[in-house]
Structures are given as C-alpha cells and as structure tokens.
Design an enzyme around this catalytic site. Structure first.
Site, PDB file in Angstrom:
ATOM      1  N   VAL A   1     -41.247 -12.885   0.400  1.00 34.07           N
ATOM      2  CA  VAL A   1     -41.269 -12.351   1.741  1.00 34.07           C
ATOM      3  C   VAL A   1     -43.359 -12.083   1.663  1.00 34.07           C
ATOM      4  O   VAL A   1     -43.418 -11.719   2.862  1.00 34.07           O
ATOM      5  CB  VAL A   1     -40.331 -11.478   1.758  1.00 34.07           C
ATOM      6  CG1 VAL A   1     -39.481 -11.184   2.361  1.00 34.07           C
ATOM      7  CG2 VAL A   1     -40.556  -9.948   0.625  1.00 34.07           C
TER       8      VAL A   1
ATOM      9  N   LYS B   1     -38.796 -15.217  -8.963  1.00 33.33           N
ATOM     10  CA  LYS B   1     -37.789 -15.013  -9.695  1.00 33.33           C
ATOM     11  C   LYS B   1     -37.690 -17.026  -9.972  1.00 33.33           C
ATOM     12  O   LYS B   1     -36.877 -16.757 -10.830  1.00 33.33           O
ATOM     13  CB  LYS B   1     -36.638 -15.398  -8.496  1.00 33.33           C
ATOM     14  CG  LYS B   1     -36.400 -13.761  -7.449  1.00 33.33           C
ATOM     15  CD  LYS B   1     -35.898 -14.176  -6.008  1.00 33.33           C
ATOM     16  CE  LYS B   1     -35.195 -12.518  -5.373  1.00 33.33           C
ATOM     17  NZ  LYS B   1     -34.896 -12.931  -3.997  1.00 33.33           N
TER      18      LYS B   1
ATOM     19  N   TYR C   1     -33.171 -19.263   0.637  1.00 33.73           N
ATOM     20  CA  TYR C   1     -31.969 -18.180   1.223  1.00 33.73           C
ATOM     21  C   TYR C   1     -31.695 -19.306   2.127  1.00 33.73           C
ATOM     22  O   TYR C   1     -30.287 -20.292   1.649  1.00 33.73           O
ATOM     23  CB  TYR C   1     -32.182 -17.328   1.555  1.00 33.73           C
ATOM     24  CG  TYR C   1     -33.484 -16.386   1.186  1.00 33.73           C
ATOM     25  CD1 TYR C   1     -33.496 -16.143  -0.004  1.00 33.73           C
ATOM     26  CD2 TYR C   1     -34.859 -16.694   1.959  1.00 33.73           C
ATOM     27  CE1 TYR C   1     -34.336 -15.399  -1.440  1.00 33.73           C
ATOM     28  CE2 TYR C   1     -35.777 -15.424   0.874  1.00 33.73           C
ATOM     29  CZ  TYR C   1     -35.840 -15.249  -0.145  1.00 33.73           C
ATOM     30  OH  TYR C   1     -36.421 -14.830  -0.678  1.00 33.73           O
TER      31      TYR C   1
ATOM     32  N   SER D   1     -40.664 -13.436  -4.059  1.00 34.70           N
ATOM     33  CA  SER D   1     -39.403 -13.973  -4.700  1.00 34.70           C
ATOM     34  C   SER D   1     -39.881 -15.575  -5.106  1.00 34.70           C
ATOM     35  O   SER D   1     -38.896 -16.202  -6.393  1.00 34.70           O
ATOM     36  CB  SER D   1     -38.474 -14.399  -3.587  1.00 34.70           C
ATOM     37  OG  SER D   1     -37.812 -13.159  -3.082  1.00 34.70           O
TER      38      SER D   1
ATOM     39  N   TYR E   1     -37.953  -6.226 -11.864  1.00 34.06           N
ATOM     40  CA  TYR E   1     -37.785  -6.942 -11.011  1.00 34.06           C
ATOM     41  C   TYR E   1     -39.208  -6.915 -10.178  1.00 34.06           C
ATOM     42  O   TYR E   1     -40.065  -7.648  -9.946  1.00 34.06           O
ATOM     43  CB  TYR E   1     -37.010  -6.563  -9.960  1.00 34.06           C
ATOM     44  CG  TYR E   1     -35.835  -7.786  -9.013  1.00 34.06           C
ATOM     45  CD1 TYR E   1     -36.607  -8.317  -8.862  1.00 34.06           C
ATOM     46  CD2 TYR E   1     -36.495  -6.892  -8.034  1.00 34.06           C
ATOM     47  CE1 TYR E   1     -36.343  -9.806  -7.894  1.00 34.06           C
ATOM     48  CE2 TYR E   1     -36.660  -6.916  -6.840  1.00 34.06           C
ATOM     49  CZ  TYR E   1     -35.878  -8.465  -6.323  1.00 34.06           C
ATOM     50  OH  TYR E   1     -35.823  -8.706  -5.345  1.00 34.06           O
TER      51      TYR E   1
HETATM   52  N1  GLU Z   1     -39.221  -7.611  -3.122  1.00 29.11           N
HETATM   53  C1  GLU Z   1     -38.662  -8.491  -2.334  1.00 29.11           C
HETATM   54  C2  GLU Z   1     -37.288  -7.579  -2.278  1.00 29.11           C
HETATM   55  O1  GLU Z   1     -36.685  -7.329  -3.317  1.00 29.11           O
HETATM   56  C3  GLU Z   1     -38.499  -9.631  -2.398  1.00 29.11           C
HETATM   57  C4  GLU Z   1     -37.800 -10.005  -1.218  1.00 29.11           C
HETATM   58  C5  GLU Z   1     -38.693 -12.053  -1.029  1.00 29.11           C
HETATM   59  O2  GLU Z   1     -39.407 -12.729  -1.468  1.00 29.11           O
HETATM   60  O3  GLU Z   1     -37.308 -13.228  -0.789  1.00 29.11           O
HETATM   61  O4  GLU Z   1     -36.424  -7.753  -1.046  1.00 29.11           O
END
Ligand code: GLU
Length: 313
Positions: free
Chosen positions: A266, A73, A248, A70, A196
């Site tokens: 993650v 992102k 989050y 993430s 993504y």
């Molecule tokens: N590729 C992970 C997902 O889509 C990213 C989530 C994350 O890193 O928090 O669940």
C-alpha cells in the site's frame, strides 16, 4: 539459450513508460488509513529492472525511497522458509488465494484463525509470530537481509511509519487476537505487530527492491553476491505463491493483465518477477480499490508488452 530480451531496447522502453506515467496521476488515492503514508506526495513514479547478472536499468524516481509495506511480507516469508521446517509454517498458514481484501476479518473467522496465505495481513502477521517466537534479533535480521539482498547498507526502517502503523493498529491487532483466540498465535500481540510494522516500514527505492528480489528470477541465488538465498524448489514455490496470492483479491486480474508473479504494497510499490530473466519494481503512491498502485499496474502492462516477456506462454 536464446537472448531473453533485447537489452538495447530496455532503457528507451523504461524512459517511455516513465514519461507516460503522469497520464495516470490523479487516478486512485494514497493509503490514508496509515497517516504517515497519507503525507507522501501522490504524483510520483519510478521503475527499475534488475537482470539475473545484477545489472540495473532505471527511469523516473527509481532511486526515491518509499515504504515497501506488504512487499516485506515476501522477505519475512523467506526468512521463515530459510529457518523453519516446512510443517512449522504450513500447518499454521495456507497457500490458497483469499479472494478477500488484504485486511479482511470475515474469512479468518470462518476458517477458525488459519489465514488463507502468507501475503494477506493475517498470514503475514502469523509469519511474524513464527519469527519473533524463535529469533531474538529478528528486527536486525530483517534489516540486514534487505541490505544484503539489495546490496545497499543504507537501507533502514522509517520509524515514523512504523509508529504511525502501531498507533493505528486496530484492524491488524484484531486479526492477531482472532488468531490467538483460535489458538494459532501464542506470542504477545504487540510484539508480533512491532515486527510486522517494522517490516512494512522498510524504506527502499525501486532500484533496491528490484535488486533485492532478483534471486527469485535467478533460481534462488542473489546475483549481487552469488549467495543462495533459497533453494531452486523454494524459488518455484515462492513464485507460485506470488502469482496466485501476491495481489490480494486482484491476483487473478494481475495474472490476466501482467502474467507475472508479483507482490504489491500500500506504499504504492509492486515487485514482479520474470523467472530466468529479471525482477522489476514499479512505484507510484496512488492506489486502486484493491490497494494496488494504479500507475504501477499500467507500467507493468506496458513493460511486459514492450519486451514481449511472457512466461505463461
Ligand atoms: N502495513 C499495511 C497494513 O498492515 C500493509 C498492507 C499492504 O501493504 O497491503 O495494513
């Protein structure tokens, strides 16, 4: 301007933090809902700091590449902010903390397909749709941006991770289809998810990530090459979003404990920004129940305390 932090103190501090990290090995679990991530050796730790002149300090496995997940992102949002008009982004995705898990469906349904912010999965998928619908060579651009920001031409996608995510896409696909059902996403869901998942599958080390995010500590200018990545105003906006939404439903706790804009993934990485001073990346694969690295969080607390950096006062 006062010396922001004691440079001589930094390397010994990082060494102490890396030496203490194994105390937290065994706490938390690696993300096993993406099988390729479950194979990563869990008890590893790295940390790197990049100052606003581009100088890097490192300790532990700071040069081991991991899946940035993430953290990507933020890099995708940067491309969107560079290329799109503001209303094109912010009428489609919000800027409020979600208070829900990173991959939650409930809030997206309640709020009619408009994700709370660009750092929960739904919002990040939405940003990828903005990019894929406008930019032909978006995969190439994402990789080039990571390479340029980090000053490392060897950065690449880990295709196994990207494939593994696509093979286990159900929840992210469900989020995308829900946004489609509400008329907030128009492209083919698999095309959007492919972008993504490739972003998530960028393999970078702590040193790479710290360098790549130094522009957010430096008024939007990448210290590697002196190029403006975003404007000073966009830098403030990105740091504000990172502070309020980057971790989050644990964003409030992170602000309380660490007090810096940050983004976790993650894969076990967390990047944090000390505006005007430095960017920091920590990595350790075991995660708490919010999806944030256990040893990484502890290390950031120790670093902030040890250096006495406190942008919030
Ligand atoms: N590729 C992970 C997902 O889509 C990213 C989530 C994350 O890193 O928090 O669940």
């Amino acid at each position: 301007m006062p010396e922001p932090f004691d440079r001589h103190q930094l390397q010994p501090l990082l060494d102490r933090i890396a030496a203490a990290a194994p105390r937290h090995f065994g706490e938390g679990e690696v993300a096993d809902y993406i099988p390729a991530l479950a194979e990563v050796a869990p008890d590893q730790f790295g940390i790197a700091v990049c100052d606003i002149n581009g100088k890097v300090w490192r300790a532990g496995a700071a040069d081991t590449a991991f899946s940035i997940q993430s953290i990507s992102k933020v890099l995708n949002l940067v491309i969107a902010m560079q290329r799109l008009d503001e209303p094109d982004i912010w009428t489609r995705v919000g800027r409020e903390p979600s208070g829900h898990a990173f991959n939650s469906m409930a809030q997206l349904e309640e709020e009619k397909g408009v994700p709370r912010n660009p750092f929960i999965n739904a919002g990040a998928v939405l940003v990828c749709e903005l990019l894929v619908s406008r930019i032909m060579s978006i995969h190439w651009m994402m990789r080039e941006q990571a390479r340029r920001l980090a000053g490392n031409p060897a950065i690449n996608f880990d295709d196994r991770v990207a494939r593994s995510e696509m093979d286990h896409k159900a929840r992210n696909a469900a989020l995308a289809y829900l946004m489609k059902a509400y008329g907030n996403l128009h492209s083919e869901v698999n095309d959007v998810l492919d972008v993504y998942f490739h972003g998530c599958a960028l393999a970078m080390s702590c040193s790479d990530v710290a360098r790549a995010f130094a522009f957010l500590a430096n008024g939007g200018v990448n210290p590697q090459d002196g190029q403006a990545v975003v404007t000073p105003q966009q830098t403030r906006q990105l740091n504000a979003l990172l502070l309020t939404c980057g971790l989050y439903d644990a964003a409030g706790d992170f602000a309380w404990r660490v007090g810096l804009p940050g983004k976790s993934g993650v894969g076990g990485g967390i990047v944090a920004i000390v505006p005007g001073q430095m960017s920091i990346c920590v990595w350790s694969p075991r995660l708490d129940s919010y999806g944030n690295s256990v040893a990484g969080l502890r290390a950031l607390e120790s670093l902030v305390e040890g250096l006495g950096v406190a942008p919030l006062g």
